[in-house]
Design an enzyme around this catalytic site. Sequence first.
Site, PDB file in Angstrom:
ATOM      1  N   TYR A   1      41.462  27.537  36.824  1.00 17.96           N
ATOM      2  CA  TYR A   1      42.097  28.778  37.260  1.00 17.96           C
ATOM      3  C   TYR A   1      41.903  28.971  38.764  1.00 17.96           C
ATOM      4  O   TYR A   1      42.853  29.259  39.501  1.00 17.96           O
ATOM      5  CB  TYR A   1      41.459  29.942  36.488  1.00 17.96           C
TER       6      TYR A   1
ATOM      7  N   SER B 148      43.001  36.003  43.097  1.00 18.88           N
ATOM      8  CA  SER B 148      41.689  36.216  42.502  1.00 18.88           C
ATOM      9  C   SER B 148      40.600  35.725  43.445  1.00 18.88           C
ATOM     10  O   SER B 148      40.796  34.720  44.136  1.00 18.88           O
ATOM     11  CB  SER B 148      41.597  35.451  41.185  1.00 18.88           C
TER      12      SER B 148
END
Length: 409
Positions: free
Chosen positions: A238, A225
């Site tokens: 995250y 990501s």
Amino acid sequence: MMDDYTLPFWIYLGVLTVFVGGAMKKILASHLSTASTLVAWLGATVLLERLWVFCLPAMLLLALLGLACCLYSAARTGSPPATLPAQGKAVLITGCDSGFGNATAKRLDALGFEVFATVLDLSGDGARELQRTCSPHLTLLQVDITQPQQVQQALLDTKAKLGLKGLWGLVNNAGVCVHFGDAELSLMSNFRGCMEVNFFGTLNITKSFLPLVRQAKGRIVTISSPAGDQPFPCLAAYGASKAALNLFMNTLQHELEPWGVQVSIILPSAYKTGQSSNHAYWEQQHRQLLQSLCPGLLEEYGEDYVTETKELFQSHASKANPNLSPVVDTIIQALLSPQPQARYFAGPGVGFMYFIHTYCPFSISNRFLQKLFVKKKLMPRALRKQSSFDLNLSLHNNNNNNKEKLKEL
Ligand SMILES: *[C@@H]1O[C@H](CO)[C@@H](O)[C@H](O)[C@H]1NC(C)=O
Ligand SMILES: *[C@@H]1O[C@H](CO)[C@@H](O)[C@H](O)[C@H]1NC(C)=O
């Protein structure tokens, strides 16, 4: 004298810029292994250009460049990018219950790969649908990547099916975003939960299947990501786990080069996957957070602040792209391109986001990320009081100062 120089000078500068720019673009996008050859090529280009300056008229040079561009674009449009055949290649992909995993497993199967699709829940919707719609060459395996025994069992099952054959591709897709919110308000369990799945889970499965991938001189493709490279607001837990994952994969990439194994990271923009648009999931996480936060912290940030964050995230998630095909296409490309890239940007705007992050000062790139992602309107409660207090105080002081100045006058 100066006038004689001007036109050829600018032409040479233009040509040089085109060559250097093209080479830089290649280097940035390419595999580490080819970087040194590209640097050599770049050096040769500059040298050649310097020579040309002395023995070639500028107009001729321009004509040659034009011709080269035409030939290049004709060659590019003439033949589609070569890809390796999918037949006879086996791929294992994790996290096929939904999202990218579900969509990619189907496409891989349709392309003729022998697919091993791992799911958390063999009786879930995703697994049943894959079973129903895919060919018998697709094997479903139940794996929670945080459970080493399950990873081990999947390895045994895969080996049993593959026989003496190696594994061409390992697609690390499984991942979670446990919670969402300011780092100070994120529970330790959130940080650990993200690390456990996104980093340690992927690490364990990669280490377990690597001997099979080396045997096939295959590929490791990991869905990561942009949050692992850039400080997105409210995604510290995250993002940190994806940052660890990126570093691990980047290290593997050059360590596995001598083995002929190529490693790619896919960096998608915002897509509707997994729990991201599951309203009930986020409501429940929110309630749980409010219960577990220490009361002092909740007092200082304010419940309305926490609620706003949740709502901003939900509205962002609801606007995410439901069409996953840019990511699926990129995964296929990383598996079948003769020269896969180390990093792929998948989806609109990711390249631009990285451009801003790389070339703009922090103050600008951070503001850009906030604009793009969650733009909070509320301040934490304690700061709200503080700032209105400050404001009163400064108004008061100003008045006093003014009075004093008046007195002085
Ligand atoms: C799996 O992907 C298909 C499209 O390829 C989609 O229609 C379906 O809803 C997906 N299933 C799940 C559980 O995400
Ligand atoms: C995966 O993790 C387990 C538990 O930590 C460990 O026993 C196992 O050796 C790991 N697998 C590999 C291939 O390192």
